[in-house]
Write a protein that holds these residues in place. Structure first.
Motif, PDB file in Angstrom:
ATOM      1  N   GLY A   1      89.479  45.255  21.600  1.00  0.00           N
ATOM      2  CA  GLY A   1      89.277  46.696  21.479  1.00  0.00           C
ATOM      3  C   GLY A   1      89.460  47.406  22.804  1.00  0.00           C
ATOM      4  N   GLY A   2      88.943  46.815  23.866  1.00  0.00           N
ATOM      5  CA  GLY A   2      89.106  47.402  25.192  1.00  0.00           C
ATOM      6  C   GLY A   2      90.560  47.447  25.624  1.00  0.00           C
ATOM      7  N   ALA A   3      91.301  46.388  25.318  1.00  0.00           N
ATOM      8  CA  ALA A   3      92.713  46.349  25.673  1.00  0.00           C
ATOM      9  C   ALA A   3      93.501  47.399  24.901  1.00  0.00           C
ATOM     10  N   ILE A   4      93.200  47.547  23.622  1.00  0.00           N
ATOM     11  CA  ILE A   4      93.884  48.563  22.811  1.00  0.00           C
ATOM     12  C   ILE A   4      93.559  49.953  23.328  1.00  0.00           C
ATOM     13  N   TYR A   5      92.293  50.197  23.631  1.00  0.00           N
ATOM     14  CA  TYR A   5      91.902  51.500  24.170  1.00  0.00           C
ATOM     15  C   TYR A   5      92.646  51.775  25.473  1.00  0.00           C
TER      16      TYR A   5
END
Length: 68
Positions: free
Chosen positions: A17-21
């Protein structure tokens, strides 16, 4: 399911999720995403160019054998 497995899944989900954000919702991530896309496109172009050369060479060998 073991406690460790659940924690690993939660941690993995948080990282994803952090990478996508980062890639889609930050300016710096957007620049990195565009650079990665450009690099991948260049690599694919190089592979296709090599493949085209190899196919042309194979075709020339086949034509030479047929004419011999």
């Amino acid at each position: 399911m073991k406690k460790n497995d659940v924690l690993e899944l939660l941690f993995g989900g948080a990282l994803l999720g952090g990478a996508i954000y980062f890639l889609f919702y930050t300016e710096r991530g957007g620049r990195l995403r565009e650079k990665l896309i450009e690099t991948a496109a260049d690599k694919i172009d190089n592979w296709l160019e090599e493949l085209e050369e190899q196919l042309a060479q194979a075709e020339a060998e086949i034509v030479a054998k047929e004419n011999a």
